[in-house]
Design a protein around this motif. Structure first.
Motif, mmCIF file in Angstrom:
data_model
loop_
_atom_site.group_PDB
_atom_site.id
_atom_site.type_symbol
_atom_site.label_atom_id
_atom_site.label_comp_id
_atom_site.label_asym_id
_atom_site.label_seq_id
_atom_site.Cartn_x
_atom_site.Cartn_y
_atom_site.Cartn_z
ATOM 1 N N ILE A 20 -5.554 -21.449 -28.216
ATOM 2 C CA ILE A 20 -4.798 -22.563 -28.911
ATOM 3 C C ILE A 20 -3.449 -22.218 -29.890
ATOM 4 C CG2 ILE A 20 -4.850 -24.356 -30.576
ATOM 5 C CD1 ILE A 20 -7.791 -24.662 -29.413
ATOM 6 N N LEU A 21 -2.440 -22.597 -29.412
ATOM 7 C CA LEU A 21 -1.182 -22.308 -30.479
ATOM 8 C C LEU A 21 -1.054 -23.655 -31.012
ATOM 9 C CD1 LEU A 21 1.208 -20.481 -31.086
ATOM 10 C CD2 LEU A 21 2.672 -21.725 -29.130
ATOM 11 N N ALA A 22 -0.708 -23.304 -32.437
ATOM 12 C CA ALA A 22 -0.546 -24.468 -33.293
ATOM 13 C C ALA A 22 0.191 -24.027 -34.567
ATOM 14 C CB ALA A 22 -2.069 -24.975 -33.528
ATOM 15 N N GLN B 28 -9.545 -18.377 -29.114
ATOM 16 C CA GLN B 28 -8.434 -17.815 -29.987
ATOM 17 C C GLN B 28 -7.720 -18.854 -30.667
ATOM 18 O OE1 GLN B 28 -6.059 -14.897 -27.835
ATOM 19 N NE2 GLN B 28 -7.723 -13.626 -27.043
ATOM 20 N N ARG B 29 -7.041 -18.912 -31.735
ATOM 21 C CA ARG B 29 -6.243 -19.702 -32.539
ATOM 22 C C ARG B 29 -5.154 -18.913 -33.296
ATOM 23 N NH1 ARG B 29 -8.642 -22.708 -36.786
ATOM 24 N NH2 ARG B 29 -10.314 -21.519 -37.058
ATOM 25 N N ALA C 174 7.987 -20.040 -24.171
ATOM 26 C CA ALA C 174 8.001 -18.718 -23.528
ATOM 27 C C ALA C 174 6.386 -18.489 -23.245
ATOM 28 C CB ALA C 174 8.660 -17.796 -24.439
ATOM 29 N N ALA C 175 5.750 -18.891 -24.435
ATOM 30 C CA ALA C 175 4.280 -18.447 -24.225
ATOM 31 C C ALA C 175 3.528 -19.372 -23.032
ATOM 32 C CB ALA C 175 3.546 -18.728 -25.600
ATOM 33 N N LEU C 176 4.072 -20.489 -22.427
ATOM 34 C CA LEU C 176 3.458 -21.263 -21.531
ATOM 35 C C LEU C 176 3.890 -21.121 -20.175
ATOM 36 C CD1 LEU C 176 1.716 -22.525 -23.767
ATOM 37 C CD2 LEU C 176 2.197 -24.573 -22.773
ATOM 38 N N THR C 177 5.247 -20.458 -20.156
ATOM 39 C CA THR C 177 5.893 -20.176 -18.855
ATOM 40 C C THR C 177 5.061 -19.262 -17.987
ATOM 41 O OG1 THR C 177 8.092 -20.524 -19.962
ATOM 42 C CG2 THR C 177 7.972 -19.140 -17.738
ATOM 43 N N PRO C 178 4.597 -18.062 -18.369
ATOM 44 C CA PRO C 178 3.984 -17.112 -17.467
ATOM 45 C C PRO C 178 2.857 -18.049 -16.522
ATOM 46 C CG PRO C 178 4.313 -16.156 -19.544
ATOM 47 C CD PRO C 178 4.407 -17.640 -19.630
ATOM 48 N N ASP C 179 2.247 -17.613 -15.490
ATOM 49 C CA ASP C 179 1.055 -17.914 -14.940
ATOM 50 C C ASP C 179 0.257 -16.864 -14.821
ATOM 51 O OD1 ASP C 179 -0.847 -19.339 -13.555
ATOM 52 O OD2 ASP C 179 0.660 -20.066 -11.839
ATOM 53 N N PRO C 180 -0.914 -16.884 -15.512
ATOM 54 C CA PRO C 180 -1.449 -17.770 -16.480
ATOM 55 C C PRO C 180 -0.747 -17.776 -17.858
ATOM 56 C CG PRO C 180 -2.896 -15.836 -16.492
ATOM 57 C CD PRO C 180 -1.881 -15.694 -15.295
ATOM 58 N N ALA C 181 -0.775 -18.931 -18.379
ATOM 59 C CA ALA C 181 -0.041 -19.099 -19.716
ATOM 60 C C ALA C 181 -0.833 -18.138 -20.553
ATOM 61 C CB ALA C 181 0.170 -20.586 -20.113
ATOM 62 N N GLU C 182 0.044 -17.969 -21.836
ATOM 63 C CA GLU C 182 -0.681 -17.155 -22.965
ATOM 64 C C GLU C 182 -1.650 -18.157 -23.613
ATOM 65 O OE1 GLU C 182 0.680 -14.696 -26.716
ATOM 66 O OE2 GLU C 182 2.287 -15.228 -25.355
ATOM 67 N N TYR C 183 -1.472 -19.327 -23.708
ATOM 68 C CA TYR C 183 -2.288 -20.435 -24.429
ATOM 69 C C TYR C 183 -2.816 -21.573 -23.329
ATOM 70 C CZ TYR C 183 -0.318 -17.931 -28.416
ATOM 71 O OH TYR C 183 -0.040 -17.025 -29.271
ATOM 72 N N THR C 184 -4.104 -21.854 -23.491
ATOM 73 C CA THR C 184 -4.405 -23.048 -22.845
ATOM 74 C C THR C 184 -3.984 -24.491 -23.231
ATOM 75 O OG1 THR C 184 -6.701 -22.962 -23.863
ATOM 76 C CG2 THR C 184 -6.402 -21.859 -21.818
ATOM 77 N N ALA D 12 0.042 -26.330 -18.280
ATOM 78 C CA ALA D 12 -0.157 -26.617 -16.680
ATOM 79 C C ALA D 12 -0.454 -25.170 -16.201
ATOM 80 C CB ALA D 12 1.300 -26.800 -16.346
ATOM 81 N N ASN D 13 0.103 -24.161 -16.578
ATOM 82 C CA ASN D 13 -0.123 -22.823 -15.811
ATOM 83 C C ASN D 13 -1.661 -22.039 -16.475
ATOM 84 O OD1 ASN D 13 2.143 -23.025 -14.420
ATOM 85 N ND2 ASN D 13 3.382 -22.128 -15.918
ATOM 86 N N VAL D 14 -2.562 -22.653 -16.175
ATOM 87 C CA VAL D 14 -3.828 -22.197 -16.524
ATOM 88 C C VAL D 14 -4.818 -22.645 -15.372
ATOM 89 C CG1 VAL D 14 -3.471 -21.700 -19.096
ATOM 90 C CG2 VAL D 14 -4.617 -23.846 -18.206
ATOM 91 N N PRO D 15 -5.872 -22.031 -15.215
ATOM 92 C CA PRO D 15 -7.151 -22.412 -14.359
ATOM 93 C C PRO D 15 -7.510 -23.910 -14.793
ATOM 94 C CG PRO D 15 -7.364 -20.107 -14.704
ATOM 95 C CD PRO D 15 -6.317 -20.526 -15.709
ATOM 96 N N ASP D 16 -7.982 -24.450 -13.724
ATOM 97 C CA ASP D 16 -8.424 -25.964 -14.110
ATOM 98 C C ASP D 16 -9.761 -25.855 -15.074
ATOM 99 O OD1 ASP D 16 -6.398 -27.244 -12.590
ATOM 100 O OD2 ASP D 16 -7.890 -27.254 -10.773
ATOM 101 N N SER D 17 -10.620 -24.687 -14.856
ATOM 102 C CA SER D 17 -11.794 -24.575 -15.662
ATOM 103 C C SER D 17 -11.243 -24.551 -17.016
ATOM 104 C CB SER D 17 -12.594 -23.291 -15.224
ATOM 105 O OG SER D 17 -12.017 -22.220 -15.085
#
Length: 417
Positions: free
Chosen positions: A37-39, A64-65, A77-87, A311-316
């Motif tokens: 989690i990013l917050a 992780q928080r 930038a953190a959510l752009t990669p696949d998988p993303a850095e944060y869920t 978006a860029n994380v596994p469904d699970s």
């Protein structure tokens, strides 16, 4: 979007949400998943993310928080990669738009159906039929005031208009009590732009031509806004262009200010008995944001905060993350952290820390706009207004620079031809 604006709701209490529970235990989704989690870094967000971890951390392979004041700057930038850095990223009005523009958060309809049976529909941020976030708290900037200092300076009551605010600041200075009685979040960049937005709306400003992405800040309302900000800055600390929430809170708690435009989410930590003195906490009141005489719109933007799923994380991982965060939205969490936020959740009892946001909403404050291009205009305001605030150019030139910078960015992004 189907989320009710706080002003229209008339009350910040009565919206309900609670996570899905079975036999008193949180439903945490698939086990053995990574939850990241990013917050932002303030007490209410810690309360939600921390409760999610307490409920479901043991079922996860990792939990992780990252609570940081830089969340807004790094989230895309953190959510752009696949998988993303944060869920998940915990967002607000503007930051949801920022992520959606790049397609970085997923629709939550299926997850709400599976884990959100008890989440009130009013908390579902729904755009074009897709639930994109779940809101859990409200926020806005509003007026903080030291009643003892106002009384010492001979000021009757808490200022309700900008004219009264400036007159009170002058009275405090003239009485020799404080040379710089005003604090505002005016750090160059996002904060300066947001402070412009507050005062611009109070002056009746419109950000864009109706139904278009053409900017309208270089206007009579825009010039009046900058003149008001310059007048307030005359009573602010000389370093006001470097001050954001952490700095203004520290200034207030140190007893070095008497009138502040600050976030409601800072109210509980300012009013508590830590980091300050009884003289400050016992005489601080949280009041409605000031208005412009004859217009009557509070100088505020109403915000909600809520959670998204990358978006860029596994469904699970998405499922486990949603279930964990949903499990935190309970009356028990609210009871344990009642004064940390203006909660949009069952069990919230408004206290002194909620008074400013509640009064500002009741006064008819407008929500922060959720149009795709607002982030580009916000960026342009943050970059181009410093020259005016430093006395290096006119209000008209600064606003012309804002519109030029915005138009360049909007054309590049496809919002303008």
């Amino acid at each position: 979007m189907t989320f009710k604006t706080l002003a229209a709701a008339g009350s910040l209490v009565g919206l309900m949400a609670s996570a899905a529970y079975a036999d008193g235990h949180a439903i945490c989704g698939p086990e053995g998943q990574s939850i990241r989690i990013l917050a932002s870094d303030f007490p209410a967000i810690h309360a939600v993310a921390g409760t999610a971890e307490a409920n479901c951390g043991a079922a996860a392979s990792e939990f992780q928080r990252n609570h940081t004041t830089e969340a807004r700057d790094i989230m895309n930038a953190a959510l752009t990669p696949d998988p993303a850095e944060y869920t998940s990223v915990i967002v607000a009005n503007a930051t949801l738009t920022q992520l959606m523009n790049d397609g970085l958060v997923r629709p939550l309809n299926d997850l709400v159906e599976a884990y959100g049976a008890n989440i009130d529909p009013n908390l579902l941020i729904t755009i074009n039929g897709d639930v994109m976030a779940v809101a859990f708290m409200a926020n806005s900037q509003h007026l903080f005031a030291r009643t003892d200092i106002l009384e010492e300076a001979g000021v009757e009551g808490v200022p309700a208009t900008f004219d009264e605010l400036l007159a009170a600041a002058e009275a405090i200075r003239a009485a020799g009590i404080m040379e710089h009685p005003v604090v505002m979040n005016m750090q160059v960049g996002w904060n300066l732009a947001e402070t412009f937005n507050l005062v611009f709306l109070a002056h009746g400003g419109e950000f864009f031509e109706p139904g278009t992405a053409n900017p309208l800040v270089n206007s009579e309302a825009g010039v009046a806004t900058l003149e008001t900000l310059a007048a307030l800055a005359e009573y602010a600390h000389p370093d006001h262009l470097s001050q954001a929430s952490n700095e203004t809170q520290a200034t207030w708690e140190a007893g070095q200010a008497a009138l502040g435009m600050m976030w409601g989410s800072r109210g509980s930590v300012i009013l508590d008995d830590e980091g300050s003195s009884p003289e400050v906490t016992g005489n601080t009141v949280l009041a409605a944001a000031p208005v412009v005489e004859g217009i009557g719109i509070p100088a505020a933007t109403l915000w909600w905060d809520g959670f998204t799923i990358a978006a860029n994380v596994p469904d699970s991982e998405a499922e486990a993350t949603f279930a964990a965060l949903a499990s935190a939205l309970t009356p028990e969490m609210v009871a344990a952290h009642n004064d940390d936020a203006v909660w949009l959740l069952d069990g919230f009892t408004p206290g002194p820390a909620a008074a400013g946001v509640s009064a500002t909403a009741r006064g008819g404050a407008k929500p922060y706009p959720m149009v795709p291009q607002i982030g580009l205009l916000h960026n342009a305001l943050g970059a181009e207004l410093a020259d005016f605030m430093q006395g290096n150019e006119s209000a008209e030139q600064a606003l012309a620079d804002v519109e030029a910078a915005y138009r360049d960015a909007a054309r590049e992004a496809g919002f303008l031809q």
